[in-house]
Design an enzyme around this catalytic site. Structure first.
Site, mmCIF file in Angstrom:
data_model
loop_
_atom_site.group_PDB
_atom_site.id
_atom_site.type_symbol
_atom_site.label_atom_id
_atom_site.label_comp_id
_atom_site.label_asym_id
_atom_site.label_seq_id
_atom_site.Cartn_x
_atom_site.Cartn_y
_atom_site.Cartn_z
ATOM 1 N N LEU A 1 -5.717 11.729 8.211
ATOM 2 C CA LEU A 1 -4.436 12.100 7.598
ATOM 3 C C LEU A 1 -3.360 12.141 8.679
ATOM 4 O O LEU A 1 -2.237 11.687 8.490
ATOM 5 C CB LEU A 1 -4.557 13.463 6.911
ATOM 6 C CG LEU A 1 -5.632 13.567 5.826
ATOM 7 C CD1 LEU A 1 -5.628 14.959 5.207
ATOM 8 C CD2 LEU A 1 -5.421 12.528 4.748
ATOM 9 N N GLY B 1 1.627 4.084 4.005
ATOM 10 C CA GLY B 1 2.575 3.231 3.296
ATOM 11 C C GLY B 1 3.697 4.026 2.644
ATOM 12 O O GLY B 1 4.881 3.688 2.778
ATOM 13 N N HIS C 1 -17.883 5.846 5.022
ATOM 14 C CA HIS C 1 -16.760 6.687 4.664
ATOM 15 C C HIS C 1 -15.434 6.154 5.175
ATOM 16 O O HIS C 1 -14.423 6.208 4.492
ATOM 17 C CB HIS C 1 -17.013 8.074 5.239
ATOM 18 C CG HIS C 1 -15.883 9.046 5.046
ATOM 19 N ND1 HIS C 1 -15.432 9.392 3.802
ATOM 20 C CD2 HIS C 1 -15.122 9.737 5.932
ATOM 21 C CE1 HIS C 1 -14.432 10.256 3.933
ATOM 22 N NE2 HIS C 1 -14.214 10.470 5.203
ATOM 23 N N SER D 1 -16.769 17.753 1.825
ATOM 24 C CA SER D 1 -15.950 17.858 3.034
ATOM 25 C C SER D 1 -16.691 18.398 4.257
ATOM 26 O O SER D 1 -17.517 19.302 4.166
ATOM 27 C CB SER D 1 -14.783 18.796 2.752
ATOM 28 O OG SER D 1 -14.154 19.161 3.958
ATOM 29 N N ARG E 1 -19.181 13.522 13.715
ATOM 30 C CA ARG E 1 -19.786 12.880 12.555
ATOM 31 C C ARG E 1 -20.888 11.895 12.903
ATOM 32 O O ARG E 1 -21.929 11.858 12.250
ATOM 33 C CB ARG E 1 -18.698 12.160 11.766
ATOM 34 C CG ARG E 1 -17.753 13.130 11.131
ATOM 35 C CD ARG E 1 -16.640 12.443 10.389
ATOM 36 N NE ARG E 1 -15.866 13.455 9.682
ATOM 37 C CZ ARG E 1 -14.777 13.203 8.974
ATOM 38 N NH1 ARG E 1 -14.332 11.976 8.880
ATOM 39 N NH2 ARG E 1 -14.142 14.174 8.366
ATOM 40 N N HIS F 1 -20.299 9.088 7.195
ATOM 41 C CA HIS F 1 -20.000 10.515 7.121
ATOM 42 C C HIS F 1 -21.268 11.307 6.822
ATOM 43 O O HIS F 1 -22.011 10.966 5.898
ATOM 44 C CB HIS F 1 -18.968 10.761 6.011
ATOM 45 C CG HIS F 1 -18.326 12.102 6.095
ATOM 46 N ND1 HIS F 1 -19.020 13.253 5.837
ATOM 47 C CD2 HIS F 1 -17.070 12.478 6.427
ATOM 48 C CE1 HIS F 1 -18.202 14.283 6.008
ATOM 49 N NE2 HIS F 1 -17.009 13.844 6.365
ATOM 50 N N GLY G 1 0.844 -1.193 0.000
ATOM 51 C CA GLY G 1 0.000 0.000 0.000
ATOM 52 C C GLY G 1 0.876 1.237 0.000
ATOM 53 O O GLY G 1 1.890 1.310 0.708
#
Lengths: 641, 258
Positions: A444, A48, A404, A287, A333, A269, A43
């Site tokens: 992230l 990765g 999501h 977003s 969320r 989401h 990945g």
């Protein structure tokens, strides 16, 4: 069945010192010896690519695998809104401890404190690293970095690059890895898919892969194997994940002895474009950052057919602002999603299929002007218009929740090692940091923390004692047998000669999962799913049609293998959801809710990680429990009111 | 409200890199106009599988216009008729009932066809490996706010960094040149203060590898017109300027032994 004891290997001492202590006490590999080790990374998304780049820089010999044509295609690229970091550049009271606290609370007290604290600590280093690599984060006119707010937080700590933060962070990680490819430290295998994980004498020995162009099945061995292969939200068929995202690598590792943790923790989401028709192949995210300026509402009256602009304020229900006044439209969320579902279920849904709620920018455009809104969200608005043919500057967006992200994944200890020694899982593929609900802009952060900062510190602890050993040769019977099994498995898909495509079955599986293991779950529904899924899987094995052969590129054959694994995973997701007789985060059992419909946790009986062991049949997995201890964050009812 | 289209597809079919390839005519009735172009191909493929025929091979993944995996020459235009839009975001409402649509792979010497509409674009990765990065090894970065970057500079770098490496610029170019792709990466990194140290080695290394694989730029401007991210051809001028300077600064060829 086995008598596995789950050792999380959390270092001793106060939570703020654990990572420092660990980094000092871990075993090191001398720089000159690193080239004597081989590491496989599967990945090339954020986790990765970051791991491959950093381990390559440190001097290890790395082999990186991706099924994409280029490593830069990984689905991390689609992340829009931003990345959290406890920089406190806004001076609004942020700190590592606050990010840690928010993340544990946001996860509904179902994550490991030590892991989350480490994540918050590394968050600040990620931003420094990314800026040094040339990530063009948004800036103020003075040239310093800008921040915005995300759900579940009352500070501005989200760094962003327009609505393309994932793209820019992934490109930076990809470029760092490309540099190592150029230097010969990383050997890149593109269009190559993991088919099996090989364990020899109780340790990870390597992987079996299929060359997607030639169909050839081969083996690669190494001292350690890292899986950074993403999440499994495509078990629902319709999700915001990319078309090729799948669970195969994690699932094959699970079948070879790695425990799978909390599979029922899935994130729905709240802000995606509602489904328009049956042919739809995927759902598109809008977003969460849009909730900074957009206001969510539905008409008060289910029968209100007026266009949104003609519905006066008094006839609108801004339900998030009404129910959660202190967080308003920035409620986490899971909470925002359930509230949207209730609004639609009450008959007040909007749009041609009455399957959405409004996300309205009229107030923000009036206050800030259209140019400011275009500057902040222009690319998202364009994408919305291309898909729906509606102009969101003029009329409110329609949105609805969609699968999501998956908080569950391979069980890992503090070192990110699975229950198979030498096999690691990073990023969304592991279960470690988000508990039962992930906060926005934290994926992230976690992928990059794992790849840049955690694995490069923990892998040496495993490798150091292996100095002087060679990887298991790929002609070892363990590899030969796994290759043979893989060839037979793909041969079976080709020889069934049924009538329906893999997509047909995937779509039907997805519907079962969405209906019974989606936003709201009940004992009755989950039991129904657990009887329907094996029957559908049986039909798949009997009636699948894959045209073409296995010696050339064959996308239908690739898909067949992935869907086959989703069938087995789906059963484990339902088992886990059934077993967890409480509601927490993204896991909402209708039987367990408070009088006003909020999730009701049961800390006395369920403050544990559910880690499942494969025993040979998808329905017969064995449950192991890792108790969660909260020494810093006080267990409390999560309130955003 | 959605309406339904009856279409005829002329699709390039090619069994492998060495096959000569041919156009297949495939009828595609009953296509809803709110489908994306790729969803239309999904429907066509489902029908082909049910009829026992091999489905059309094409590259795709995120379907949000950001991963850069999808491609397709649609009626001779890279990514089809809508400006600034990748194939996956192109919707069938752009087409008319009864229309015949020709679908081909990217055509460029540097992009050999793998099968049907799928090509090998890995030569673009080779350009990045040659210098499309800032050397910043993990662990040594200073505080992110240490170097202010003026907003216009950050914005210009971002506009270049928006490239999705789909290869449409190469496919649209009559010479099969990759100058827009290369220039976008050069500009992203060379405009930022962090990228300054490697500015001239970067541009020289990347351009040299580019020229090993791709054709030469003759300023047709087709690349800019085809780019789904609307990346400006001005970046090519910036790259050429830096490349010229690099040839003086680096003096690589001057110091080479004959």
């Amino acid at each position: 069945m086995s008598d596995i004891t789950l050792d999380s290997k959390i270092p001793p001492g106060p939570v703020a010192e654990k990572w420092t202590t660990y980094k000092f006490e871990r075993k090191l590999v001398n720089p000159a010896n690193r080239r004597r080790y081989e590491i496989i990374v599967v990945g090339t998304g954020l986790a990765g690519a970051a791991a491959a780049a950093t381990l390559g820089e440190q001097g290890y010999r790395v082999k990186a695998f991706t099924f994409h044509d280029s490593p830069r295609r990984a689905h991390s690229i689609a992340a829009q809104g931003g990345i959290n970091a406890a920089k406190n550049y806004k001076g609004d009271g942020d700190s590592i401890y606050r990010l840690f606290y928010d993340t544990v609370k946001g996860g509904d007290f179902r994550s490991r404190e030590a892991n989350v604290y480490r994540l918050a600590e590394e968050s600040v280093n990620i931003i420094d690293q990314a800026v040094a690599q040339g990530v063009p984060f948004a800036r103020e006119y003075g040239g310093l970095l800008d921040n915005r707010s995300f759900g579940g937080a009352q500070v501005s700590r989200t760094f962003y690059a327009r609505g393309q933060t994932g793209q820019q962070l992934l490109l930076a990680a990809y470029q760092q890895m490309a540099r190592q490819v150029g230097r010969g430290q990383v050997e890149l295998y593109n269009r190559t898919e993991l088919i099996d994980v090989v364990v020899v004498d109780g340790r990870a020995a390597g992987i079996v892969v299929r060359d997607l162009i030639t169909g050839e099945i081969t083996s690669h061995s190494a001292h350690a194997v890292i899986l950074a292969t993403g999440g499994y939200a495509n078990a629902f068929y319709l999700s915001t994940n990319a078309m090729a995202s799948n669970v195969t690598a994690a699932w094959r590792a699970h079948r070879r002895g790695a425990l799978f943790a909390n599979p029922c923790y899935t994130q729905i989401h709240p802000t995606c474009i509602p489904q328009s028709d049956d042919f739809q192949s995927k759902l598109t995210l809008m977003s969460e950052s849009l909730r900074n300026d957009g206001r969510i509402w539905v008409p008060q009256d289910p029968g209100d057919e007026r266009p949104p602009a003609q519905i006066p304020e008094a006839d609108r229900d801004y339900y998030l602002e009404r129910i959660y006044p202190s967080f308003g439209n920035l409620a986490p969320r899971d909470i925002a999603s359930r509230a949207a579902k209730r609004a639609v279920d009450s008959g007040r849904g909007v749009g041609p299929l009455k399957n959405g709620v409004y996300l309205d920018f009229a107030d923000a455009i009036g206050r800030l002007g259209e140019d400011t809104i275009r500057e902040r969200y222009g690319n998202l608005f364009e994408m919305y218009e291309r898909i729906t043919d509606e102009d969101p500057y003029a009329t409110p967006m329609r949105i609805y929740p969609a699968p999501h992200y998956t908080m569950g994944g391979l069980w890992v200890d503090y070192e990110l090692m699975t229950t198979v020694p030498g096999l690691y899982a990073a990023g969304e593929a592991n279960f470690s940091d988000h508990g039962a609900n992930r906060l926005g802009a934290s994926a992230l952060m976690q992928g990059l923390a794992d790849g840049y900062f955690v694995l490069p510190n923990t892998v040496s602890n495993y490798l150091a004692p292996l100095l002087g050993t060679q990887p298991v040769p790929t002609d070892h019977p363990g590899f030969r047998q796994a290759e043979q099994e893989a060839r037979e498995r793909f041969g079976r898909f080709l020889s069934i000669g049924g009538t329906r495509s893999p997509d047909h079955f995937h779509q039907r599986l997805g519907r079962i999962m969405w209906d019974y293991c989606g936003m709201e779950r009940t004992r009755e529904g989950l039991e129904k799913a657990l009887s329907e899924i094996p029957a559908l899987h049986e039909e798949f094995r009997r009636d699948l049609r894959v045209v073409g052969d296995g010696q050339r590129l064959n996308q239908t054959l690739e898909k067949a293998g992935r869907v086959d694994d989703f069938f087995e995973l789906a059963q484990l997701m339902c088992r886990d959801a059934l077993e967890r007789e409480e509601s927490c985060g993204g896991h909402f059992r209708s039987e367990h809710q408070t009088a006003d419909g909020e999730a009701e946790r049961d800390d006395e009986h369920f403050a544990y990680v559910a880690a499942w062991e494969w025993t040979g049949q998808p329905g017969a997995a064995q449950l192991h429990k890792e108790d969660l201890e909260f020494e810093n964050v006080h267990l409390a009812v999560r309130s955003y009111k | 409200m959605a309406s339904t289209l009856n279409l005829t597809l002329r699709v390039w079919r090619q069994d492998g890199p060495d096959d000569t390839g041919r156009f297949d005519t495939i009828e595609a009735p009953g296509i809803k106009d709110d489908m994306s172009f790729l969803e239309m191909l999904d429907v066509v493929n489902e029908r082909l599988i049910e009829a026992g025929r091999e489905p059309i091979t094409f590259d795709h993944d995120c379907r949000e216009g950001i991963c850069g995996t999808c491609s397709l020459m649609i009626d001779g235009q890279a990514h089809g008729p809508q400006r600034g839009t990748a194939t996956c975001q192109l919707h069938m409402r752009r087409f008319a009932d009864g229309q015949t649509i020709t679908v081909e792979p990217w055509r460029a010497t540097a992009f050999p066809v793998i099968k049907d509409l799928m090509v090998d674009r890995s030569a673009l990765d080779r350009i990045v490996e040659a210098g499309g990065y800032i050397t910043a090894e993990t662990g040594g970065a200073p505080d992110a706010n240490l170097i202010p970057v003026p907003k216009p500079v950050a914005d210009a770098a971002f506009d270049a960094a928006a490239c999705i490496q789909c290869g449409a610029c190469v496919a649209a170019c009559p010479n099969g040149a990759a100058n827009l792709f290369t220039a976008a990466k050069v500009a992203h990194l060379n405009l930022l203060p962090q990228g300054e140290a490697e500015r001239y080695s970067r541009v020289e290394n990347m351009v040299d590898v580019m020229e090993d694989h791709f054709g030469s730029c003759t300023n047709h401007g087709e690349c800019e017109a085809a780019c789904p991210k609307k990346i400006s051809i001005d970046y090519i001028a910036l790259m050429n300027k830096d490349y010229l300077r690099a040839k003086f600064k680096n003096r690589r060829y001057l110091s080479r032994n004959p």
